[in-house]
Design an enzyme around this catalytic site. Structure first.
Site, short mmCIF file in Angstrom:
data_model
loop_
_atom_site.label_atom_id
_atom_site.label_comp_id
_atom_site.label_asym_id
_atom_site.label_seq_id
_atom_site.Cartn_x
_atom_site.Cartn_y
_atom_site.Cartn_z
N LYS A 127 1.17 -1.12 0.33
CA LYS A 127 0.27 0.01 0.02
C LYS A 127 1.01 0.83 -0.13
CE LYS A 127 -4.79 1.02 0.53
NZ LYS A 127 -5.43 0.33 0.15
N VAL A 183 -21.64 -0.54 -5.40
CA VAL A 183 -21.64 -1.39 -5.61
C VAL A 183 -23.13 -2.23 -4.91
CG1 VAL A 183 -20.34 -3.22 -4.12
CG2 VAL A 183 -19.09 -1.81 -4.63
N GLY A 200 -25.11 2.44 -3.57
CA GLY A 200 -23.50 3.33 -3.85
C GLY A 200 -23.28 2.70 -5.39
P1 NAD Z 1 -20.34 4.59 -3.11
O1 NAD Z 1 -19.32 5.67 -2.68
O2 NAD Z 1 -20.52 4.41 -4.33
O3 NAD Z 1 -21.60 4.03 -2.49
C1 NAD Z 1 -21.65 4.36 -1.30
C2 NAD Z 1 -23.08 4.43 -0.73
O4 NAD Z 1 -23.21 4.18 1.03
C3 NAD Z 1 -23.32 6.02 -1.15
O5 NAD Z 1 -24.68 5.88 -1.63
C4 NAD Z 1 -23.61 6.35 0.93
O6 NAD Z 1 -24.90 7.59 0.38
C5 NAD Z 1 -24.21 5.56 1.53
N1 NAD Z 1 -23.85 5.85 2.87
C6 NAD Z 1 -23.00 7.02 3.60
N2 NAD Z 1 -22.58 6.38 4.31
C7 NAD Z 1 -23.83 5.62 4.53
C8 NAD Z 1 -24.30 5.79 6.44
N3 NAD Z 1 -24.10 5.84 7.48
N4 NAD Z 1 -25.85 5.36 6.44
C9 NAD Z 1 -26.24 4.94 4.88
N5 NAD Z 1 -25.76 4.55 4.28
C10 NAD Z 1 -24.18 5.39 4.00
O7 NAD Z 1 -18.85 3.62 -2.85
P2 NAD Z 1 -18.79 1.62 -3.17
O8 NAD Z 1 -17.98 1.59 -4.57
O9 NAD Z 1 -20.16 1.48 -3.45
O10 NAD Z 1 -17.96 0.98 -1.91
C11 NAD Z 1 -18.80 0.66 -0.99
C12 NAD Z 1 -18.24 -0.03 -0.06
O11 NAD Z 1 -17.79 -0.73 -0.30
C13 NAD Z 1 -17.46 1.50 1.09
O12 NAD Z 1 -17.12 0.92 1.96
C14 NAD Z 1 -16.11 0.83 -0.18
O13 NAD Z 1 -14.81 1.26 0.84
C15 NAD Z 1 -16.06 -0.97 -0.41
N6 NAD Z 1 -15.65 -1.68 -0.77
C16 NAD Z 1 -15.77 -0.87 -2.52
C17 NAD Z 1 -15.51 -1.98 -3.17
C18 NAD Z 1 -15.10 -1.47 -5.28
O14 NAD Z 1 -15.02 -1.42 -5.87
N7 NAD Z 1 -16.19 -0.02 -5.10
C19 NAD Z 1 -13.87 -3.20 -3.33
C20 NAD Z 1 -13.87 -3.20 -2.02
C21 NAD Z 1 -14.60 -2.78 -1.04
#
Ligand code: NAD
Length: 359
Positions: free
Chosen positions: A79, A182, A180
């Site tokens: 990292k 995912v 969001g």
């Molecule tokens: P994103 O930002 O597109 O979506 C996150 C969603 O969660 C948003 O709609 C936001 O409004 C909502 N949110 C944030 N805080 C909240 C809360 N306290 N209560 C309810 N809803 C809330 O992110 P993403 O890319 O969909 O990723 C989601 C999670 O998965 C993150 O924790 C990210 O680190 C993890 N993750 C993502 C990936 C990836 O490929 N995108 C891979 C591994 C892990």
């Protein structure tokens, strides 16, 4: 540019880079390359001190070793962090960062993380080839989110099999927190499998729009833990499984993509005590890293190979559940054990052949 090694027990190489000309102050930590070159994202944060940045990069790089080991990506863990306000980003800073990455001779490969976008990585790419996760147009693997969602669905298959001895989503109720990139895609995939979906998000407008478009049930974010369901999928933020929330849960299993869902590792024991099956976050959310790892194949990235490999999240999770059951440990500890086993086996194979990792 001044690169200084920092000796840290248990890590292969940790180094700091200070480049006065561009203002770059960064640390790269390579935890372990037994299984392959260390891949892990680059984040930029205004850390209060270098010690705070060092703590973060060490913790995250070790986490990547286990994530990649359990996902069987053929990658190790690393990292990098840039210490500074993201508002001070500049192309020169990312060119210097690329040279810093290159100084690891291929043992560290970088990617996106907090406050770092594809445009920044394109700048890094000007001074090193060791960059992944660029756009599909440039021959790279592109946006990981759809693959993370597909991987989570495969993980939920393993959960259902563990709960019921068969995989059938019809009539199963899944509550998704965070719709969001995912979570939104995951809801669509689950609906296509016949599951009943309830969604919540702090973005209430998005919840209303998706509910209207797809017919999902909705719940206010503050009340979602009280909804009885088969699988609860945290897809929003970390540390959601804690002393306050665990007693409230009304699910049979947890399988979602948010990183670091357990506030502390002891919370895995609390879930086990309540008879709730927990799919360790870094096992079920590995679709993105698996997708990126396909860039390392001799022919470069190809989507069918990525989808095939993402499907192995089902097998990895089944192994984790088996270890947890046979060794009477939490699924969190079982995932660590599986990662340790894979690293130990690779070390033995390297020793037998007199090889080390190929970069
Ligand atoms: P994103 O930002 O597109 O979506 C996150 C969603 O969660 C948003 O709609 C936001 O409004 C909502 N949110 C944030 N805080 C909240 C809360 N306290 N209560 C309810 N809803 C809330 O992110 P993403 O890319 O969909 O990723 C989601 C999670 O998965 C993150 O924790 C990210 O680190 C993890 N993750 C993502 C990936 C990836 O490929 N995108 C891979 C591994 C892990």
């Amino acid at each position: 540019m001044e690169i200084t090694d920092i000796k840290v027990d248990g890590y292969e190489r940790v180094a700091r880079c200070i480049d006065k000309a561009s203002g770059l102050h960064a640390i790269i930590a390579v935890h372990d390359t037994t299984l392959g070159p260390a891949l892990g994202g680059l984040r930029m944060l205004p850390y209060a001190s270098e010690d705070e940045a060092l703590y973060d990069v060490l913790r995250l790089s070790k986490g990547m070793t286990y994530k990649s080991a359990v996902a069987d990506t053929g990658l190790g863990g690393g990292k990098s962090v840039i210490i500074g306000d993201p508002k001070t980003k500049s192309p020169a800073m990312f060119h210097a960062m690329g040279s810093f990455v290159d100084a690891f001779g291929g043992r560290y490969i970088t990617a996106e993380d907090m406050n770092i976008g594809i445009a920044d990585l394109e700048e890094v790419r000007k001074t090193t080839k060791r960059v992944t996760g660029l756009s599909r147009e440039s021959g790279s693997s592109g946006n990981p989110s759809p693959y993370t969602a597909i991987g989570c669905l495969h993980g939920m298959r393993a959960i259902l099999e563990q709960l019921e001895g068969k995989v059938d989503f019809h009539g199963k109720h899944v509550v998704i927190q965070g719709v969001g990139a995912v979570g939104g895609r995951l809801a669509e995939l689950l609906k296509a499998e016949g599951a009943k979906i309830t969604i919540c998000d702090i973005n209430e407008e998005r919840v209303a729009q998706l509910a209207k478009q797809h017919g999902y049930a909705t719940v206010a974010d503050k009340d979602h833990l009280d909804v009885a369901c088969d699988i609860y999928a945290p897809c929003a933020r970390g540390a959601g499984l804690n002393d306050q929330t665990i007693p409230r849960l009304k699910c049979r299993a947890i399988g979602g993509v948010a990183n670091n869902q357990l506030h502390e590792t002891r919370h895995a024991r609390d879930l086990m005590a309540r008879g709730i099956l927990y799919a360790p976050d870094y096992v079920i959310n590995a679709g993105g890293i698996i997708n990126v790892s396909i860039e390392m194949l001799p022919g470069g990235y190809n989507e069918p190979a990525a989808l095939k490999k993402v499907a192995t999240i089902y097998d990895n999770l089944k192994k984790v559940f088996e270890i947890a059951k046979s060794d009477k440990i939490t699924t969190h500890d079982a995932a660590t054990r599986l990662g340790d086993q894979r690293i130990a086996a690779a070390k033995q194979a390297h020793a037998a052949k007199g090889t080390t990792v190929k970069v």
